[in-house]
Design a protein around this motif. Sequence first.
Motif, PDB file in Angstrom:
ATOM      1  N   THR A  10     -13.403  -2.428  -0.705  1.00 33.70           N
ATOM      2  CA  THR A  10     -12.345  -2.375  -1.713  1.00 33.70           C
ATOM      3  C   THR A  10     -10.966  -2.281  -1.070  1.00 33.70           C
ATOM      4  O   THR A  10     -10.008  -2.872  -1.564  1.00 33.70           O
ATOM      5  CB  THR A  10     -12.554  -1.206  -2.692  1.00 33.70           C
ATOM      6  N   PHE A  11     -10.853  -1.566   0.039  1.00 32.93           N
ATOM      7  CA  PHE A  11      -9.570  -1.463   0.732  1.00 32.93           C
ATOM      8  C   PHE A  11      -9.132  -2.837   1.241  1.00 32.93           C
ATOM      9  O   PHE A  11      -7.975  -3.227   1.102  1.00 32.93           O
ATOM     10  CB  PHE A  11      -9.687  -0.469   1.891  1.00 32.93           C
ATOM     11  N   VAL A  14      -7.932  -4.959  -1.707  1.00 31.45           N
ATOM     12  CA  VAL A  14      -6.603  -4.578  -2.190  1.00 31.45           C
ATOM     13  C   VAL A  14      -5.515  -5.135  -1.280  1.00 31.45           C
ATOM     14  O   VAL A  14      -4.552  -5.749  -1.740  1.00 31.45           O
ATOM     15  CB  VAL A  14      -6.480  -3.040  -2.310  1.00 31.45           C
ATOM     16  N   TRP A  15      -5.657  -4.960   0.026  1.00 31.21           N
ATOM     17  CA  TRP A  15      -4.602  -5.401   0.932  1.00 31.21           C
ATOM     18  C   TRP A  15      -4.496  -6.919   0.995  1.00 31.21           C
ATOM     19  O   TRP A  15      -3.397  -7.467   1.106  1.00 31.21           O
ATOM     20  CB  TRP A  15      -4.796  -4.812   2.327  1.00 31.21           C
ATOM     21  N   SER A  17      -5.214  -8.903  -1.516  1.00 31.97           N
ATOM     22  CA  SER A  17      -4.600  -9.266  -2.794  1.00 31.97           C
ATOM     23  C   SER A  17      -3.096  -9.031  -2.771  1.00 31.97           C
ATOM     24  O   SER A  17      -2.327  -9.804  -3.335  1.00 31.97           O
ATOM     25  CB  SER A  17      -5.218  -8.453  -3.934  1.00 31.97           C
ATOM     26  N   VAL A  18      -2.674  -7.954  -2.120  1.00 35.38           N
ATOM     27  CA  VAL A  18      -1.236  -7.678  -2.003  1.00 35.38           C
ATOM     28  C   VAL A  18      -0.539  -8.768  -1.201  1.00 35.38           C
ATOM     29  O   VAL A  18       0.572  -9.186  -1.546  1.00 35.38           O
ATOM     30  CB  VAL A  18      -1.010  -6.289  -1.360  1.00 35.38           C
ATOM     31  N   PHE A  43       2.720   2.601  -1.408  1.00 39.00           N
ATOM     32  CA  PHE A  43       1.299   2.951  -1.480  1.00 39.00           C
ATOM     33  C   PHE A  43       0.953   4.092  -0.522  1.00 39.00           C
ATOM     34  O   PHE A  43       0.349   5.085  -0.917  1.00 39.00           O
ATOM     35  CB  PHE A  43       0.450   1.721  -1.159  1.00 39.00           C
ATOM     36  N   ASN A  75      -5.941   6.025 -13.613  1.00 42.13           N
ATOM     37  CA  ASN A  75      -6.462   4.842 -12.922  1.00 42.13           C
ATOM     38  C   ASN A  75      -6.899   3.767 -13.909  1.00 42.13           C
ATOM     39  O   ASN A  75      -6.661   2.578 -13.688  1.00 42.13           O
ATOM     40  CB  ASN A  75      -7.621   5.219 -12.006  1.00 42.13           C
ATOM     41  N   PHE A  79      -5.327   0.054 -14.190  1.00 41.29           N
ATOM     42  CA  PHE A  79      -6.177  -1.135 -14.149  1.00 41.29           C
ATOM     43  C   PHE A  79      -5.916  -2.038 -15.349  1.00 41.29           C
ATOM     44  O   PHE A  79      -5.789  -3.258 -15.218  1.00 41.29           O
ATOM     45  CB  PHE A  79      -7.657  -0.728 -14.105  1.00 41.29           C
TER      46      PHE A  79
END
Length: 121
Positions: A10-11, A14-15, A17-18, A43, A75, A79
């Motif tokens: 998941t980390f 996220v990165w 996607s950023v 973040f 959260n 979302f």
Amino acid sequence: LPAELLHGVTFALVWSSVAVLATQITPEPGLEATAQGIFALLFSGVGGGVGAVGGGYLYTIIGPRKVFWLISLANLAGFLLLLISDINRKYCGRAGSEGNDYVRVSNVAADRKCTAVTINN
């Protein structure tokens, strides 16, 4: 161990996607790294600091169980906001973006096709 494996996946999602989002929303070419840096600051720096201090304060005032549920609801709200934003960007589109996933936004208010969402500058 399974939780750590899930956290790693998941980390990374996220990165990555950023990085894609920073490329899409920067107003000028060459500012992608700046956008990623601002996100990292918010973040890791500001978000982590405010979360630690605010969470600790709430923990002492309302207790751990209520803090858990409060943060869970926050959260979920985040979302849902991101989901609505993503759906809005995908289906409302921007001028000149037909068939192109790489969108340069010079003026979001002027480029917006949908009238359901208005942005005031």
